[in-house]
Design an enzyme around this catalytic site. Structure first.
Site, PDB file in Angstrom:
ATOM      1  N   HIS A  19      -2.221 -12.757  -0.097  1.00  0.00           N
ATOM      2  CA  HIS A  19      -3.226 -12.710   0.977  1.00  0.00           C
ATOM      3  C   HIS A  19      -4.628 -12.337   0.485  1.00  0.00           C
ATOM      4  CE1 HIS A  19      -2.073  -8.436   0.958  1.00  0.00           C
ATOM      5  NE2 HIS A  19      -3.171  -8.174   1.648  1.00  0.00           N
ATOM      6  N   LYS A  79       0.823  -1.218   0.000  1.00  0.00           N
ATOM      7  CA  LYS A  79       0.000   0.000   0.000  1.00  0.00           C
ATOM      8  C   LYS A  79       0.853   1.263   0.000  1.00  0.00           C
ATOM      9  CE  LYS A  79      -4.340  -1.718   1.854  1.00  0.00           C
ATOM     10  NZ  LYS A  79      -5.259  -1.699   3.005  1.00  0.00           N
ATOM     11  N   ASP A 100      -6.723 -11.318   8.518  1.00  0.00           N
ATOM     12  CA  ASP A 100      -6.882  -9.959   7.990  1.00  0.00           C
ATOM     13  C   ASP A 100      -8.365  -9.598   7.880  1.00  0.00           C
ATOM     14  OD1 ASP A 100      -6.175  -7.525   6.835  1.00  0.00           O
ATOM     15  OD2 ASP A 100      -6.072  -8.352   4.806  1.00  0.00           O
ATOM     16  N   HIS A 129      -1.833  -3.776  -4.892  1.00  0.00           N
ATOM     17  CA  HIS A 129      -0.947  -3.741  -3.713  1.00  0.00           C
ATOM     18  C   HIS A 129      -0.245  -5.057  -3.403  1.00  0.00           C
ATOM     19  CE1 HIS A 129      -4.422  -5.040  -1.224  1.00  0.00           C
ATOM     20  NE2 HIS A 129      -3.531  -5.421  -0.330  1.00  0.00           N
TER      21      HIS A 129
HETATM   22 FE   LIG Z   1      -4.337  -6.352   1.554  1.00  0.00          FE
END
Ligand SMILES: [Fe+2]
Length: 329
Positions: free
Chosen positions: A237, A188, A266, A213
């Site tokens: 992810h 990011k 997450d 990202h």
């Molecule tokens: Fe992410």
């Protein structure tokens, strides 16, 4: 000013303690002595100690028991232990290794060897700490322009370690994922802050940018072997178990296990965290969405084994969220 390294010397013989004290003090180390394991454990509970030199044969609590106690307590398990043994036998070494000792020195002590071992083990511990510190710094840097600030990265690391532990992964994997998971969103750094901070729904073009990202993250982390897990996590992810994720659309076990674990961690934290562009959920609400799905999330997105574990240990997630809650939320 930086304090001197503090070494705790534990031996029931005054003669050995005096010798260690003289030898190590002359090199600028601060020495604290203890005549047995029980006293040593009390000192460790009160003072910051950088290294323990531990005799094996002592009354009350011998060196093995003392070492086991040090290594099983999360407050002291990181402290390196050098065992000093007059029994230079294989058996005593094996027992020492089993108790968690990091190094061994034989009596009578070779002074030059002792000083070198102490120096090396302290340098190694320092470099490990610096490594962890820098990983966290990098992870924090990526949050500078994001709404998800505060302890999000640390919480994701802790949840991931919890799932890995329950999956029966080896200790090293658990330690690694706790650290490397903090890098999941490092990419990011490359996203413009007006997108990251935008209130309300993202346009299709903005969403396209956001989806870059993972690739940016993998590029930032690069190819160092010590960071291989972090790279896998950053890159994968957002892959989904049913193949509907990005950037590769990987399916099932083609997605690295560390990324499958972090995906759940997450997601849980994103649901709990207040963001302006969506409501935040309490623990029960977040669990319901992860387990049953909603208009955007489906349980099929997650590794079924990891999701089963999440269901089982969900109360631990709630506890961890409360423990590492951001002070402003
Ligand atoms: Fe992410």
């Amino acid at each position: 000013m930086e304090r001197a390294y503090r070494i705790l010397c534990v031996d029931d013989e005054d003669f050995t303690l005096d010798l260690l004290d003289t030898l190590l003090s002359s090199q600028g180390y601060e020495i604290i002595t203890a005549l047995n394991g029980k006293i040593a454990i009390d000192i460790l509970a009160e003072k910051n100690i950088d290294l323990v030199l531990l005799d094996i044969n002592m009354p009350l609590m011998n060196g093995y028991e003392t070492c086991r106690k040090i290594k099983s307590d999360s407050q002291t398990s990181h402290i390196p232990v050098i065992m000093i043994t007059s029994m230079d036998s294989r058996d005593s070494k094996i027992t020492g290794i089993e108790a968690g000792a990091d190094e061994f020195l034989a009596k009578p002590l070779d002074h030059a060897e002792l000083l070198l071992r102490v120096k090396n083990i302290l340098a190694y511990r320092d470099s490990e700490e610096v490594f962890i510190y820098l990983i966290h710094s990098l992870a924090r840097a990526a949050e500078a322009n994001d709404m998800d600030t505060g302890n999000h990265i640390l919480r994701v690391g802790e949840y991931s370690a919890m799932i890995a532990k329950d999956l029966g992964m080896p200790e090293k994997f658990i330690e690694d994922i706790r650290l490397h998971a903090t890098l999941h969103d490092v990419g990011k750094l490359h996203l413009p802050s007006h997108i990251l901070k935008k209130e309300g729904k993202l346009t299709e073009d903005e969403m396209k940018e956001v989806k870059k990202h993972p690739a940016f993250g993998a590029k930032i982390i690069g190819n160092h072997p010590h960071l291989a897990m972090g790279k896998n996590i950053a890159y994968s992810h957002h892959e989904k178990f049913d193949g509907t994720g990005y950037p590769e659309g990987l399916k099932g076990e083609d997605i690295p296990i560390e990324a499958r674990i972090v995906a759940i961690a997450d997601c849980y934290d994103a649901l709990r965290n207040s963001r302006i562009y969506k409501p935040c959920y309490d623990h029960t609400g977040a669990c319901k969405i992860l387990i049953e799905g909603d208009d955007r999330l489906e349980p099929e997105h997650f590794d079924p084994k990891a999701l089963e574990i999440f269901k089982k240990i969900a109360p631990q997630f709630e506890k961890m969220y409360e423990n590492l809650k951001d002070s402003d939320s």
